[in-house]
Write a protein that holds these residues in place. Structure first.
Motif, short mmCIF file in Angstrom:
data_model
loop_
_atom_site.label_atom_id
_atom_site.label_comp_id
_atom_site.label_asym_id
_atom_site.label_seq_id
_atom_site.Cartn_x
_atom_site.Cartn_y
_atom_site.Cartn_z
N LEU A 127 62.06 -8.29 72.90
CA LEU A 127 61.15 -7.39 72.21
C LEU A 127 60.41 -6.53 73.23
O LEU A 127 59.90 -7.05 74.23
N TYR A 128 60.38 -5.23 72.99
CA TYR A 128 59.71 -4.29 73.88
C TYR A 128 58.62 -3.56 73.09
O TYR A 128 58.89 -2.94 72.05
N ALA A 129 57.40 -3.65 73.58
CA ALA A 129 56.31 -2.91 72.95
C ALA A 129 56.56 -1.41 73.14
O ALA A 129 57.07 -0.97 74.18
N LEU A 130 56.21 -0.64 72.11
CA LEU A 130 56.24 0.82 72.21
C LEU A 130 54.78 1.27 72.34
O LEU A 130 54.09 1.49 71.34
N PRO A 131 54.30 1.40 73.57
CA PRO A 131 52.85 1.61 73.79
C PRO A 131 52.35 2.93 73.24
O PRO A 131 51.13 3.10 73.05
N GLU A 132 53.24 3.87 72.98
CA GLU A 132 52.83 5.16 72.45
C GLU A 132 52.09 5.04 71.11
O GLU A 132 51.33 5.94 70.72
N PHE A 133 52.28 3.91 70.42
CA PHE A 133 51.70 3.76 69.09
C PHE A 133 50.50 2.82 69.07
O PHE A 133 49.99 2.47 68.01
N GLY A 134 50.05 2.40 70.24
CA GLY A 134 48.81 1.65 70.34
C GLY A 134 48.96 0.19 69.93
O GLY A 134 50.07 -0.33 69.76
#
Length: 242
Positions: A217-224
């Motif tokens: 699982l990879y966080a998508l930091p663009e969405f906070g």
């Protein structure tokens, strides 16, 4: 919610009373002017993660629709990008707006995602926003089918959003939509399968692991992040084990 170029309420009603295939054939000419098209920030965020975990040679966009995900594949794949969808109307639109040239060869195939007509020919399979068109009982066959078209070591990538909390308007909106669809399918044929809350995150991960994937699982930091610190959006990257 819709631009002037988007579908009218009458057109949406006709689509909703059709089968999934026929409904998307009808919606195809105006689909890109609706909120249902995967937003550009999601595509860009997924592409950034895939560039880090690649390289990939051959990619498949599962349930490609009008081709938004093919832009990502053409960016991260070195040889071929294939879009597959069972709506002829959506594929017609996708063919008329191919990705920007990158040296990656692009093609389109009409087929059902539950019976993919491919050998293990891909290093990457992506899917954007299509999970709601599958019932929970179809999840095992879907996971097995994706596994079967990936080469050993290949990746199935799927962005997912954290579900809204019970105190939010979004929670009740999605719950109400799913309830309305269940009533519609109970009284009207053919069914139109589109549910936002039918397949749960944990069940999806379990089926991918059962089918022979190692899930990351990879966080998508663009969405906070949410109040509890967890990511609002993640990329599931399920790698086919040897």
């Amino acid at each position: 919610m819709f631009s002037p170029e988007g579908p009218t309420l009458r057109e949406l009603a006709v689509q909703a009373l059709s089968s999934v295939e026929r409904g998307y054939d009808l919606l195809a000419p105006t689909f890109d002017h609706t909120p249902f098209r995967t937003p550009a920030p999601v595509l860009a965020a997924v592409g950034s993660v895939l560039e880090r975990i690649g390289p990939f040679d051959d990619g498949l966009d599962l349930c490609c629709g009008t081709g938004a995900g093919l832009d990502v594949l053409a960016r991260v794949c070195r040889q071929t990008a294939t879009g597959v969808d069972f709506s002829a109307g959506m594929l017609d639109v996708a063919r008329r707006q191919p990705p920007e040239p990158t040296g990656c060869r692009v093609s389109w195939v009409r087929a059902d995602a539950r019976a993919l007509p491919f050998t293990p020919a891909f290093d990457l399979v992506v899917s954007f926003g299509a999970l709601g068109h599958f019932l929970p009982a179809e999840l095992p066959a879907l996971a097995d089918g994706i596994h079967a078209v990936l080469r050993p070591g290949g990746v199935f990538a799927l962005p997912v959003l954290a579900p809204p909390g019970p105190g939010s308007a979004a929670f009740w909106t999605l719950l109400g939509f799913d309830a309305a669809m269940r009533v519609r399918n109970a009284v009207w044929r053919p069914p139109f399968v589109m549910y936002y809350r039918a397949i749960r995150f944990g069940a999806l991960l379990r089926e991918l692991r059962r089918a022979g994937f190692r899930v990351e699982l990879y966080a998508l930091p663009e969405f906070g992040r949410r109040a509890d610190g967890s990511p609002r959006a993640r990329l599931i990257a399920a790698r086919r084990l040897p």
